[in-house]
Design an enzyme around this catalytic site. Structure first.
Site, mmCIF file in Angstrom:
data_model
loop_
_atom_site.group_PDB
_atom_site.id
_atom_site.type_symbol
_atom_site.label_atom_id
_atom_site.label_comp_id
_atom_site.label_asym_id
_atom_site.label_seq_id
_atom_site.Cartn_x
_atom_site.Cartn_y
_atom_site.Cartn_z
ATOM 1 N N GLY B 52 2.921 -3.042 16.387
ATOM 2 C CA GLY B 52 2.432 -3.924 15.333
ATOM 3 C C GLY B 52 2.557 -3.306 13.957
ATOM 4 N N GLY B 192 -3.474 -3.819 -7.811
ATOM 5 C CA GLY B 192 -4.538 -3.783 -6.797
ATOM 6 C C GLY B 192 -4.953 -2.357 -6.507
ATOM 7 N N GLY B 193 -6.191 -2.034 -6.800
ATOM 8 C CA GLY B 193 -6.700 -0.679 -6.608
ATOM 9 C C GLY B 193 -7.454 -0.507 -5.302
ATOM 10 N N ARG B 286 -4.621 -8.491 2.345
ATOM 11 C CA ARG B 286 -3.786 -9.002 3.428
ATOM 12 C C ARG B 286 -4.291 -10.363 3.860
ATOM 13 N NH1 ARG B 286 -0.386 -5.233 5.456
ATOM 14 N NH2 ARG B 286 -0.155 -6.393 7.406
ATOM 15 N N ASP B 326 -7.112 -8.503 12.916
ATOM 16 C CA ASP B 326 -7.066 -8.997 11.544
ATOM 17 C C ASP B 326 -7.185 -10.519 11.472
ATOM 18 O OD1 ASP B 326 -6.630 -6.382 11.007
ATOM 19 O OD2 ASP B 326 -4.635 -6.618 10.102
ATOM 20 N N HIS B 458 -19.164 27.147 12.041
ATOM 21 C CA HIS B 458 -18.973 27.746 10.723
ATOM 22 C C HIS B 458 -17.696 28.575 10.743
ATOM 23 C CE1 HIS B 458 -20.107 29.384 6.845
ATOM 24 N NE2 HIS B 458 -19.774 30.595 7.294
#
Lengths: 591, 485
Positions: B52, B192-193, B286, B326, B458
């Site tokens: 896709g 577009g940001g 989109r 979507d 760590h």
């Protein structure tokens, strides 16, 4: 000086009755020496000392209820032996692991021990009763029948058979797997021997009581048949179990699963743009703030039909655990069960068929005495584990006496009946066997012994069954009793009897002899613990002195509360009564 | 986020025939699970292999390029560490080839997995005949009509276009074309940001393009908390030629040298009202692919924003048809689609399931990365929900300093009553990897103390999650910020 406190006795046991004390002040005890016998819910245990020394003071006495952590005795730690030194050292340290039970004695545990004292001891009845049942009335059998599987389960599908003819089975060995409404259970055998014939096959529906197999030769050791020795093993996973509980709950409500769980409706997708990670805007999700439960827990809730948002989380920050979900489902289940009115007992009456289908019927409302009787007897029956003991009394001689004294009673305004004599006999017997004149207080876990003897006599009236009570029976003679009984019976039949006349009984007699019958099982008149039933006396051949003689025999049936009264005591009590009937002289000596 | 199914395939699934239309991360995840459950699956997609948009034209190729961009950035930064590289020489065709190889490797692997699972893969496009049958036009010619018990629509989305800015020019690009990497333009206008514009803008900027971003709203990455965006904004200001906020593109016109853009908005001055760019990337969001031929022959409902309507089981208004990914709504993220795909299949297999996550992570793969999950401060403010925020600046992280990336921050959004972690936000190098712990914490309903008392290795950036929880209690080892009150 050191103290010896009752150590932990085992899981869920926080107290016991001191039945035997084996030490006294001045005695020397050493570690490990048994110092007393305690009777707990589960067993009589010998309690060993965990200290050594000379006993100074004993702070308990036989008959006391002793709680874990209670001080039993104090002792002087004299002649400090090696053991004592070690002992003293150990007192400073955390308690040793409770091996023979001498655990809790360090100062740290004193405070902790105070807490469990508040907790009531677990109720012993559930375990004690079946055990006694088994010992008293276990009939011999050469076949194995399907035993009770659990509440409300009367049948199951045989999914796996584990035995075949010729196989050796022993008690407790699983012999088949049954699938019931609730689970797949393994059914253990209650008999031992060689299987002769298997009477069922896989795939069959098997009912409780149905014969599963027979044994060769019948040389069987038999366990109590009514109840499996080992509880069936249920193969139920957590989720599956919870789902079953839920299904049972909705069934109890009379709903199908679909009704209880309406399908989710399609929802509009939200109208927003950009890049929201805001879940409220994700298609299909409801705008509710995330619930404090792990994904697995949420899925379990959905599986069993619980709205996770309704579950109260018990974890930190209200976190919902799997157990919380199950508890919620369980509560929902019991709430659903409670909705069914349980007026006449703990169980809802099964739904009745439509009798009008088969013919004309008439419905009459159940009122007054009948309803009260139904309620009271159902309660008795549900509360009391009943056992009925039968016996017979030879009243040939008593009958002659009765006939002789009848006119005297009549003169006084009474009637010299078998019942009147039975009152006197029972009163005497109750004095000898006080536990038959008692009541169980389950709430307080006490037995109430009544210091008076008042006996109810069941009377058959037009209004139904009434039980007037004759007070202080032991303080009245037979003629007086005969008079009072006649008066009360008349009062009952005349509908003049008051509630006060029927209260305060400690024992009941019911005589069906006037009508007939050879024996019956009367129901104990709760909160009493025993009832004596009399059937019709009749001439029977008795083997006396090498030949049959015609004797007048009175059949006796004693039902009793097995929670309080052991079978052997009941047999003794009834025998005593039978002998009293046979030898009225006993009454004057012992009664 | 799925637990393993605890029941084997039942009779219901044995003879069930399922079609999955669209083989993106939602579609193939659904198809594979269905096959695992014993359902007969047909997977339909125009591409040769499953993947896709995500694999062919989205997440995967963009991440390959962003990896390269990061390398270029670091090679320049290495000067500070005493290592100097000459200006990198970029072989665009090899770079493109490498990216395509990544895609091929992954999609080919999915093709293998599909075969191993005996999923019937049809390369073609599907149209509805009715609720249960699909007419499939195969890519290699030929048509077939197949009947199914259930159909899952996983048709995805495509780049949205603004009609006013539609310009038929080879200089105009959408995200798909931008990923094709035809050339390295001298200048690029990104319209577009959002995350797509910033990610691709970063790639081109690293390759040497002068990038200008235009965003209509007052900030980059609308929807994300401002404090998470700030470090990114600062860095992008250095990388990009310009970031124009509160600005829209009024018009685009092609002239001989490029595309001339006219801007409108508060920050637009006389001197920057117009500018010419070699290329323009339009990344304004989109659009769902819900225009499936023949959909009108079913009961499926599409809403005004062109999303297919579904319930929590991902079932459409047509009981035989499910939809995921979507095409059913925001956020348009691969991992949301995969989870939905699995839920839909489980629902079809008769399990009582629902799509009900407590958190869906969002990651912007810029440098620094921005990632968040669960409740955001922005959302809490909007809902007037009481929260407490605990922030741990990466300047106090040993690991961040060793990689010379102290420009980061980890924060927890905590319920003040229960002390439960409701949201996690991270900005910094590798934030996308770190956010997974936040998602788990939220899904497990962890308290701030749970996170604080979990030993983290760590020196790693993951410690910032633990220390932000310690900040909540005013006891962070590496930040002295006593609890107030």
């Amino acid at each position: 000086m050191i103290e010896f406190k009752l150590p932990a006795l085992g899981e869920n046991i926080d107290q016991g009755d001191l039945v035997r004390l084996m030490v006294a002040p001045g005695a020397t005890v050493s570690e490990g020496q048994a110092i007393m016998e305690l009777e707990t819910d589960k067993a009589v245990v010998e309690v060993p000392s965990s200290v050594s020394g000379t006993i100074k003071e004993v702070l308990v006495k036989e008959g006391d209820k002793i709680k874990v952590g209670q001080v039993i005795f104090t002792a002087d730690n004299n002649g400090a032996s090696a053991v004592d030194a070690k002992e003293a050292a150990r007192q400073q340290e955390p308690a040793p692991p409770p091996r023979p039970e001498p655990a809790q004695r360090s100062s740290g545990t004193t405070a902790a021990a105070a807490k469990p004292q508040q907790v009531p001891a677990p109720q012993p009845e559930s375990q004690a009763t079946p055990r006694r049942n088994r010992s008293t009335d276990a009939p011999a059998s050469t076949e194995f029948r399907l035993q009770e599987l659990g509440e409300n389960i009367s049948e199951g599908d045989l999914v796996r058979l584990m035995i075949a003819p010729g196989a050796k089975v022993s008690e407790g060995q699983p012999v088949m797997e049954l699938e019931t409404d609730k689970a797949v259970v393994e059914v253990p055998s209650s008999v031992s021997g060689i299987v002769n014939e298997v009477k069922v096959k896989e795939g069959e529906k098997i009912k409780v009581g149905q014969v599963i197999f027979t044994l060769q030769g019948g040389a069987a050791s038999v366990a109590e048949p009514a109840r499996p020795q080992r509880q069936p093993v249920e193969h139920v996973s957590g989720q599956h179990g919870a789902r079953l509980a839920f299904q049972a709950a909705i069934r109890a409500e009379g709903k199908t699963e679909e009704q209880a769980l309406p399908p989710d409706q399609p929802r509009s997708a939200p109208a927003s743009f950009s890049m929201p990670a805001q879940l409220g805007k994700v298609a299909g999700t409801e705008h509710r703030s995330p619930v404090p439960a792990a994904p697995h827990t949420r899925r379990l809730a959905r599986e069993i039909g619980v709205d996770i948002y309704e579950v109260k989380g018990t974890g930190p920050g209200g976190r919902i655990s799997e157990d919380d979900v199950k508890a919620h489902a369980k509560a929902a289940l019991s709430a659903a069960t409670m909705q069914v009115p349980a007026r006449a007992g703990h169980f809802a009456a099964p739904k009745l068929p439509d009798f009008a289908k088969w013919g004309k019927i008439e419905r009459v409302s159940m009122r007054g005495v009948r309803r009260k009787t139904a309620e009271h007897l159902a309660e008795s029956w549900n509360t009391i584990p009943h056992v009925t003991q039968h016996d017979r009394a030879d009243i040939t001689e008593l009958e002659q006496l009765r006939a002789r004294f009848a006119p005297k009673a009549e003169q006084a305004g009474g009637k010299m009946t078998v019942t009147a004599i039975a009152l006197k006999v029972c009163a005497a017997a109750l004095k000898v066997f006080p536990q038959f004149n008692a009541t169980i207080d389950m709430e307080k876990e006490e037995i109430i012994y009544k210091q008076y003897i008042s006996i109810g006599v069941a009377a058959d009236t037009d209004r139904g069954l009434l039980v007037p009570v004759i007070r202080d029976v032991d303080k009245k003679n037979i003629v007086e009793l005969a008079v009072e009984l006649s008066q009360l019976s008349q009062k009952a039949r005349d509908k003049k009897i008051t509630l006060a006349d029927m209260e305060g009984g400690t024992f009941t007699i019911t005589n069906l002899g006037g009508i007939g019958g050879t024996a019956f099982s009367p129901i104990v008149n709760h909160p009493e613990v025993a009832i004596l039933g009399l059937s019709r006396s009749r001439m029977e051949p008795e083997w006396i002195g090498g030949k049959f003689e015609p004797r007048l025999i009175l059949p006796l049936s004693l039902s009793y509360d097995h929670r309080l009264i052991d079978g052997a005591d009941a047999a003794r009590f009834l025998r005593w009564i039978a002998e009293a009937f046979e030898q009225p002289f006993l009454l004057s000596v012992q009664g | 986020m799925n637990e393993p199914l605890n029941q084997p395939p039942n009779e219901r699934t044995n003879n069930l025939r399922l079609a999955v239309v669209g083989a993106g991360p939602g579609g193939y995840a659904a198809a594979f699970l269905a096959a695992d459950l014993g359902i007969q699956v047909t997977l339909i997609d125009p591409e040769a292999n499953p993947g896709g948009v995500c694999l062919y034209r989205g997440c995967i190729p963009s991440k390959a390029l962003l990896h390269v961009a990061k390398l270029i950035e670091e090679s320049q930064q290495a000067k500070n560490w005493g290592i100097e590289f000459p200006v990198p020489k970029i072989d665009l065709s090899r770079l493109r080839g490498w990216k395509e190889n990544v895609v091929k490797k992954l999609t080919g692997g999915l093709g293998q997995l599909s075969k191993q699972r005996k999923v019937e893969y049809i390369q073609g496009r599907a149209a509805f005949e009715n609720s249960n049958s699909l007419r499939i036009t195969k890519v290699d010619a030929g048509e077939t009509t197949l009947t199914f018990d259930r159909i899952i629509l996983a048709t995805g989305s495509r780049p949205a276009i603004i009609p006013a800015l539609k310009l038929d020019s080879p200089r105009m690009m959408d995200s798909t074309e931008a990923l094709n990497l035809e050339d390295i333009p001298g200048s690029l206008l990104v319209v577009g940001g959002g995350y797509i514009g910033l990610e691709l803008g970063s790639v081109y900027a690293a390759l040497g393009t002068r990038v200008t971003v235009v965003e209509m709203l007052p900030g980059l990455l609308p929807g994300a908390d401002r404090d998470l965006v700030l470090p990114l904004h600062k860095r992008l200001e250095k990388m990009f030629e310009g970031i124009l906020l509160n600005t829209t593109v009024a018009s685009l016109k092609e002239d001989g040298t490029g595309i001339r853009a006219k801007f409108e908005g508060q920050s637009v001055q006389e001197n920057n009202r117009e500018k010419t760019f070699d290329r323009v990337l339009v990344s304004v969001g989109r659009k769902p692919n819900s225009e499936i031929p023949g959909l009108e022959k079913t009961q499926v409902q599409v809403n005004s924003r062109h999303f297919i309507e579904v319930n929590k089981q991902l079932q459409t208004a047509d009981p035989a048809i499910y939809a995921i990914g979507d095409v059913v709504g925001e956020p348009m993220l691969a991992h949301k689609a995969s989870h939905e795909g699995r839920v839909a299949v489980e629902a079809i297999a008769g399990h009582k399931v629902a799509f009900e996550p407590n958190a869906i992570p969002a990651v912007v793969f810029t440098d620094p990365e921005v990632a968040w999950c669960g409740l955001t401060e922005t959302q809490a403010e909007k809902e007037k929900r009481e929260i407490r925020v605990a922030k741990f600046p990466w300047g106090a992280s040993g690991r961040a300093v060793t990689i010379d990336r102290p420009d980061g921050m980890t924060k927890l959004i905590v319920d003040p009553q229960t002390e439960r972690v409701l949201g996690v936000g991270i900005v910094g190098a590798g934030a996308g990897e770190l956010i997974a712990e936040g998602v788990l914490a939220i899904e497990m309903a962890a308290l701030a103390s749970d996170v604080a008392m979990t030993i983290h290795p760590h020196p790693t950036l993951s410690e910032t999650v633990m220390e932000s929880a310690e900040v909540f209690f005013g006891t962070s080892t590496h930040v002295f910020r006593p609890k107030r009150g």
